[in-house]
Write an enzyme that holds these catalytic residues in place. Structure first.
Site, PDB file in Angstrom:
ATOM      1  N   GLU A 423      37.525  44.053  30.848  1.00  0.00           N
ATOM      2  CA  GLU A 423      38.685  43.675  31.639  1.00  0.00           C
ATOM      3  C   GLU A 423      38.929  42.178  31.533  1.00  0.00           C
ATOM      4  O   GLU A 423      38.064  41.368  31.848  1.00  0.00           O
ATOM      5  CB  GLU A 423      38.450  44.053  33.112  1.00  0.00           C
ATOM      6  CG  GLU A 423      39.573  43.603  34.036  1.00  0.00           C
ATOM      7  CD  GLU A 423      39.231  43.830  35.514  1.00  0.00           C
ATOM      8  OE1 GLU A 423      38.173  44.430  35.804  1.00  0.00           O
ATOM      9  OE2 GLU A 423      40.033  43.408  36.369  1.00  0.00           O
ATOM     10  N   ASP A 496      35.476  44.245  36.346  1.00  0.00           N
ATOM     11  CA  ASP A 496      34.965  43.464  37.476  1.00  0.00           C
ATOM     12  C   ASP A 496      34.503  44.397  38.581  1.00  0.00           C
ATOM     13  O   ASP A 496      35.003  45.512  38.713  1.00  0.00           O
ATOM     14  CB  ASP A 496      36.073  42.550  38.030  1.00  0.00           C
ATOM     15  CG  ASP A 496      36.356  41.406  37.065  1.00  0.00           C
ATOM     16  OD1 ASP A 496      35.483  41.133  36.215  1.00  0.00           O
ATOM     17  OD2 ASP A 496      37.458  40.824  37.153  1.00  0.00           O
ATOM     18  N   ASP A 498      35.189  44.746  41.517  1.00  0.00           N
ATOM     19  CA  ASP A 498      36.082  44.740  42.678  1.00  0.00           C
ATOM     20  C   ASP A 498      37.022  45.940  42.605  1.00  0.00           C
ATOM     21  O   ASP A 498      36.933  46.753  41.680  1.00  0.00           O
ATOM     22  CB  ASP A 498      36.861  43.418  42.755  1.00  0.00           C
ATOM     23  CG  ASP A 498      37.635  43.146  41.473  1.00  0.00           C
ATOM     24  OD1 ASP A 498      37.768  44.088  40.634  1.00  0.00           O
ATOM     25  OD2 ASP A 498      38.103  42.012  41.289  1.00  0.00           O
ATOM     26  N   ASP A 500      40.197  46.183  41.972  1.00  0.00           N
ATOM     27  CA  ASP A 500      41.035  46.197  40.769  1.00  0.00           C
ATOM     28  C   ASP A 500      40.265  46.745  39.578  1.00  0.00           C
ATOM     29  O   ASP A 500      40.773  47.556  38.805  1.00  0.00           O
ATOM     30  CB  ASP A 500      41.488  44.763  40.462  1.00  0.00           C
ATOM     31  CG  ASP A 500      42.994  44.649  40.560  1.00  0.00           C
ATOM     32  OD1 ASP A 500      43.613  45.597  41.109  1.00  0.00           O
ATOM     33  OD2 ASP A 500      43.543  43.636  40.087  1.00  0.00           O
TER      34      ASP A 500
END
Ligand code: 1YM
Length: 630
Positions: A423, A496, A498, A500
């Site tokens: 990403e 990541d 998180d 997202d």
């Protein structure tokens, strides 16, 4: 004892020539040749029926291996031939090529293979007897040992009812050394076929163990039905298309039926002879069919856009029998079973044009059913063409999109290689530097990955990130996906830690689930795990992948240890990324294993459905990954 005249010596010389080179007259002296003899005699009986003088043929296989063929026609003429001074029937059975009819008006049934006549069969028979009923008398004529006259034509009975011809013969074992046996099966198949091809004709086959009657009042329609009888496919029309016509002394008959299968069964015949290699009659029919189908399709408003039928569209699910009577057929091709008369194409085309059009006019619902069946083939063809174009475009674009993006590995071993889908560009950059370039390839993903859960194929392929992935893996996609062609053993999703990142991960998994399912099912897809914390004291460094590990690290290094929380992969330098996430010795990776496709589908529905909010919470904890050994 017979006396031999110069005349009869000449005759025997002719028949002797047949015995010297039987192959030249009947093709072979194997079982095929034996049956060829039967077809010759049966042909003569069929001709008499075709000329309208008889309606029944009886074929009998006798226990001694001889075969008799009997018809109820006029009976072969017995009057004395004006030039030769012998009965006409003797000319027919003694003179080569005497098969041509005297009046010359009827077509000769035999083109090519057949038609060498009764005299050839006589020449190749151990014995042969001809019986004729005519003018209230029964005549008999006997031959032995390859056409030697055994007893001349004599009246054996008077006040006989009816007329007709009966020929009994047994192939000569001196010629057919392998076997002289007729196969009941072979006889049955051909006689069944002949009954369909000659509507209204009754053909009886008697063997030592069985008697069967073949006849068809519906002619070729019955033939088509017979062909479809054992088929797995079902007809799409209630009534079989049938038409018949004559032009320039060529008789054309045809029956057509469509089914829901995708086989084509087209059988064509010329003068009852199968034309296996096709020819001008078949092309004439196909041209007419395509034209009429298009005309009626357009008239019925069934086409969208620039749709129309092409010849090949009409083949799927077609069962068709085409039968012609032609005065002088010409055959060519490998097996001499291809009709080559050029005038036939136009004749068949015009008769089929008229016949088909008239049938469609009078049977609107059949026309509708047939045309929508063929339209399905057209639609499938156009869809396939479009899919091919899209795929080609995607392939070209994919290669372009990939160049400069993918950092390939140097090893060419798909069994050892790993592809990391990373990403973001900055993490991608670190990964490119930090990886082991021998076996690790990096593909940074820039934009948002398309949600492919409900996207159509062409939309999916428009997405640049998706195209790069397909091209990098190199094993195709969808139905054509071939796991064996994959460039990588492991495809690792590296996002990541998180929300997202979790979203992107799920979108990628959805894509793999929908379009590269074997990759997922065979356990080649992984989730790379990067640490959430770095704990440092002096020269000692520990990474923690969750809060429990963080506690453990503090315990080991003491309260004064320094802690850094990673907000994303981009915060790690290449070395750290190698240490924590890429290096097979240290890294944690989750292998994505989907046990149950139905369960997976359900979860993807929940995850990728229309509602956004409930999904957000759900993603991190309940996602379908399971912890592997990494
Ligand atoms: C079991 C075989 O050969 N039937 C048969 C043959 C002929 C006729 C009728 C026939 C033809 C004609 C006139 C004609 C043949 N005649 C000749 C020839 N069945 C079988 N049935 N009358 C009767 O064509 O004008 C050859 S075949 F040459 F002798 F007239």
């Amino acid at each position: 004892m017979q006396t031999y005249t110069a005349e009869s010596i000449q005759v025997l010389e002719g028949l002797e020539a047949v015995r010297k080179r039987p192959g030249m007259y009947i093709g072979s002296t194997g079982p095929k040749g034996v049956h060829h003899c039967a077809w010759e005699i049966i042909d003569n009986a069929i001709d008499e029926a075709g000329a309208g003088y008889s309606d029944a043929i009886r074929v009998e296989l006798h226990p001694d291996g001889s075969l008799s063929v009997e018809d109820n026609g006029r009976g072969i003429p017995v009057d004395i031939h004006p030039k030769l001074g012998i009965p006409a029937v003797r000319v027919a059975f003694e003179q080569l090529h005497a098969g041509g009819k005297f009046d010359g008006t009827v077509y000769k049934s035999a083109g090519g293979l057949h038609g060498v006549g009764a005299s050839v069969v006589n020449a190749l028979s151990g014995w042969m007897t001809v019986e004729i009923k005519r003018d209230g008398k029964r005549y008999r004529l006997e031959y032995a040992n390859g056409g030697h006259l055994k007893s001349d034509l004599t009246i054996v009975e008077r006040n006989v009812k009816g007329t007709g011809t009966k020929v009994i013969f047994k192939p000569d074992l001196l010629i057919f050394k392998e076997t002289t046996a007729f196969s009941p099966n072979t006889l049955r198949n051909r006689l069944q076929e002949l009954a369909f091809l000659n509507s209204g004709l009754r053909i009886i086959l008697k063997t030592p163990t069985n008697e069967a009657v073949f006849s068809s009042q519906s002619g070729l329609a019955g033939f088509v039905e017979f062909i479809n009888k054992d088929s797995d496919s079902s007809p799409v029309q209630k009534k079989i298309i049938q038409f018949k016509g004559e032009r320039d002394q060529v008789v054309v008959e045809c029956a057509i039926q469509y089914n829901d299968g995708d086989n084509e069964d087209l059988f064509s015949f010329v003068n009852n002879i199968p034309t296996i290699e096709g020819g001008t009659h078949e092309s004439g029919l196909r041209t007419a069919m395509t034209r009429v189908f298009n005309t009626f399709g357009r008239r019925g408003g069934i086409f969208k856009g620039d749709e129309s039928f092409i010849g090949d569209d009409l083949k799927d699910g077609l069962t068709c029998v085409l039968s012609l009577k032609v005065a002088e057929p010409q055959f060519e091709g490998q097996t001499k079973t291809k009709l080559s008369n050029s005038e036939i194409e136009g004749i068949v085309q015009s008769i089929a044009n008229e016949g088909l059009s008239a049938f469609f006019e009078n049977n609107a619902s059949v026309a509708k059913d047939v045309l929508s069946r063929v339209l399905a083939t057209t639609k499938a063809r156009l869809a396939e063409k479009k899919a091919k174009e899209i795929k080609k475009k995607a392939k070209d674009a994919g290669a372009k999109a990939l160049s400069g993006k993918l950092a390939a590995c140097s090893e060419r071993n798909p069994k050892a290689n790993e592809l990391f889908l990373v990403e973001g560009d900055s993490a991608g950059g670190s990964a490119k530097t930090g990886r082991d370039r021998k076996f690790q390839a990096i593909l940074p993903l820039r934009g948002k990955v398309l949600n492919t859960y409900r996207a159509k194929l062409d939309k999916v392929l428009e997405n640049e990130e998706i195209r790069s992935i397909i091209t990098a893996i190199g094993a195709g996609m969808g139905k054509e996906f071939d796991l064996a062609r994959s460039n990588y053993d492991k495809v690792c999703i590296m996002t990541d830690a998180d929300l997202d990142g979790a979203h992107i991960r799920t979108l990628l998994l959805t894509f793999f689930y929908r379009f590269m399912r074997p990759l997922l099912f065979a356990g080649h897809v992984y989730i790379a795990q990067s640490p959430l914390y770095k704990v440092e004291k002096g020269k000692e460094v520990r990474y923690a992948y969750d809060d429990n590990e963080l506690k453990a690290a503090f315990k080991a290094l003491g309260r004064s240890a320094k802690v850094q929380r990673y907000k994303g992969l981009g915060e790690m330098n290449p070395d750290q990324l190698w240490e924590t996430t890429l290096n097979p010795a240290n890294r944690r990776m989750i292998q994505v294993t989907i046990e149950d496709a139905v369960d997976a589908e359900h979860k993807l529905k929940v995850l990728m459905g229309d509602q956004v909010e409930p999904r957000k919470e759900f993603l991190m904890e309940n996602i379908v990954f399971e912890e592997g050994d990494f």
